[in-house]
Design a protein around this motif. Structure first.
Motif, PDB file in Angstrom:
ATOM      1  N   UNK A 132       0.977  -1.308  -0.129  1.00  0.00           N
ATOM      2  CA  UNK A 132       0.070  -0.001  -0.029  1.00  0.00           C
ATOM      3  C   UNK A 132       1.070   1.183  -0.074  1.00  0.00           C
ATOM      4  N   UNK A 133       0.906   1.901  -1.071  1.00  0.00           N
ATOM      5  CA  UNK A 133       1.755   3.338  -1.193  1.00  0.00           C
ATOM      6  C   UNK A 133       1.295   4.399  -0.396  1.00  0.00           C
ATOM      7  N   UNK A 134       2.354   5.181  -0.223  1.00  0.00           N
ATOM      8  CA  UNK A 134       1.947   6.434   0.600  1.00  0.00           C
ATOM      9  C   UNK A 134       2.227   7.594  -0.672  1.00  0.00           C
ATOM     10  N   UNK A 135       1.776   8.722  -0.184  1.00  0.00           N
ATOM     11  CA  UNK A 135       2.103   9.639  -1.322  1.00  0.00           C
ATOM     12  C   UNK A 135       3.513  10.211  -1.581  1.00  0.00           C
ATOM     13  N   UNK A 136       4.286   9.863  -0.631  1.00  0.00           N
ATOM     14  CA  UNK A 136       5.854   9.801  -0.704  1.00  0.00           C
ATOM     15  C   UNK A 136       6.570   8.878  -1.171  1.00  0.00           C
ATOM     16  N   UNK A 137       5.862   7.712  -1.539  1.00  0.00           N
ATOM     17  CA  UNK A 137       6.615   6.672  -1.988  1.00  0.00           C
ATOM     18  C   UNK A 137       7.152   7.073  -3.444  1.00  0.00           C
ATOM     19  N   UNK A 138       8.477   6.368  -3.778  1.00  0.00           N
ATOM     20  CA  UNK A 138       8.900   6.288  -4.907  1.00  0.00           C
ATOM     21  C   UNK A 138       7.931   5.600  -5.882  1.00  0.00           C
ATOM     22  N   UNK A 183      -3.662   4.136 -12.874  1.00  0.00           N
ATOM     23  CA  UNK A 183      -4.910   3.429 -12.165  1.00  0.00           C
ATOM     24  C   UNK A 183      -5.058   2.227 -11.127  1.00  0.00           C
ATOM     25  N   UNK A 184      -3.500   1.984 -10.631  1.00  0.00           N
ATOM     26  CA  UNK A 184      -3.571   1.056  -9.742  1.00  0.00           C
ATOM     27  C   UNK A 184      -3.609   1.387  -8.326  1.00  0.00           C
ATOM     28  N   UNK A 185      -3.362   2.671  -8.016  1.00  0.00           N
ATOM     29  CA  UNK A 185      -3.614   3.370  -6.913  1.00  0.00           C
ATOM     30  C   UNK A 185      -4.421   4.515  -6.735  1.00  0.00           C
ATOM     31  N   UNK A 186      -4.941   4.941  -5.377  1.00  0.00           N
ATOM     32  CA  UNK A 186      -5.659   6.073  -5.193  1.00  0.00           C
ATOM     33  C   UNK A 186      -5.323   6.543  -4.071  1.00  0.00           C
ATOM     34  N   UNK A 187      -5.555   7.876  -3.853  1.00  0.00           N
ATOM     35  CA  UNK A 187      -5.372   8.606  -2.642  1.00  0.00           C
ATOM     36  C   UNK A 187      -6.418   9.507  -2.280  1.00  0.00           C
ATOM     37  N   UNK A 188      -6.950   9.651  -1.099  1.00  0.00           N
ATOM     38  CA  UNK A 188      -7.536  10.870  -0.907  1.00  0.00           C
ATOM     39  C   UNK A 188      -7.007  11.744   0.327  1.00  0.00           C
ATOM     40  N   UNK A 189      -6.863  12.739   0.370  1.00  0.00           N
ATOM     41  CA  UNK A 189      -6.203  13.638   1.585  1.00  0.00           C
ATOM     42  C   UNK A 189      -6.934  13.958   2.778  1.00  0.00           C
ATOM     43  N   UNK A 226       4.767   6.255  -6.565  1.00  0.00           N
ATOM     44  CA  UNK A 226       3.429   6.705  -6.343  1.00  0.00           C
ATOM     45  C   UNK A 226       2.550   6.966  -7.317  1.00  0.00           C
ATOM     46  N   UNK A 227       3.345   8.126  -8.026  1.00  0.00           N
ATOM     47  CA  UNK A 227       2.753   8.704  -9.236  1.00  0.00           C
ATOM     48  C   UNK A 227       2.382   7.843 -10.383  1.00  0.00           C
ATOM     49  N   UNK A 228       3.492   7.086 -10.559  1.00  0.00           N
ATOM     50  CA  UNK A 228       3.054   6.002 -11.869  1.00  0.00           C
ATOM     51  C   UNK A 228       2.086   5.186 -11.310  1.00  0.00           C
ATOM     52  N   UNK A 229       2.015   4.614 -10.187  1.00  0.00           N
ATOM     53  CA  UNK A 229       0.827   3.743  -9.688  1.00  0.00           C
ATOM     54  C   UNK A 229      -0.443   4.207  -9.949  1.00  0.00           C
TER      55      UNK A 229
END
Length: 164
Positions: free
Chosen positions: A26-32, A41-47, A34-37
């Protein structure tokens, strides 16, 4: 108010990975990466809206469908002492997707207007409940709906992390 993260995985990955291994995925916003995931369409985050999204989907008995809880509360509870990752198996992802697609998300937010306004105060948001914040919650719910639709179409599982 904290971030909430979702990650799609092939359905069999939840059967072959330990809770610790799933937690690491499970990535975090700061993981290398993350933007690519996210771009794939493989990851989503809400702040800041996850708690408000959960309330819009589940409060006041408006939604007796148990699938209303799945997108933000998970499906398989984690055992005590395990990483704080929640798992949705492919059939649960499909049920959550059907629920989200069949829901008038803007109307769900409007129906919970008073509760969401009180929650914003209780959570210490810097700004009060407003049409702008309501629109943000609806936009995040629509993004979640699309994420789950894509995951369901692929037969994927979803893992998530976040505090509600």
């Amino acid at each position: 108010m904290s971030d909430h993260f979702w990650r799609r995985l092939p359905g069999q990955a939840v059967d072959t990975s330990s809770p610790t291994e799933l937690g690491a995925l499970v990535p975090s916003r700061y993981d290398a990466g993350f933007a690519e995931l996210t771009a794939a369409g493989l990851a989503l985050a809400v702040r800041r809206t996850a708690r408000l999204m959960a309330l819009a989907l589940t409060e006041n008995g408006l939604h007796p469908d148990p699938a209303a809880r799945l997108p933000l509360h998970g499906g398989v509870p984690r055992p005590a002492g395990e990483p704080d990752v929640l798992v949705l198996r492919p059939e649960q992802v499909a049920a959550a997707s059907v629920f989200l697609r069949g829901s008038a998300l803007g109307e769900l937010v409007r129906q919970q207007d008073s509760l969401l306004a009180r929650t914003v105060v209780a959570l210490g948001f810097a700004t009060p409940w407003s049409e702008t914040l309501a629109a943000e919650v609806v936009a995040d719910l629509r993004e979640l709906r699309d994420f789950f639709a894509d995951a369901a179409a692929a037969g994927d599982a979803v893992i998530m992390r976040g505090a509600l």
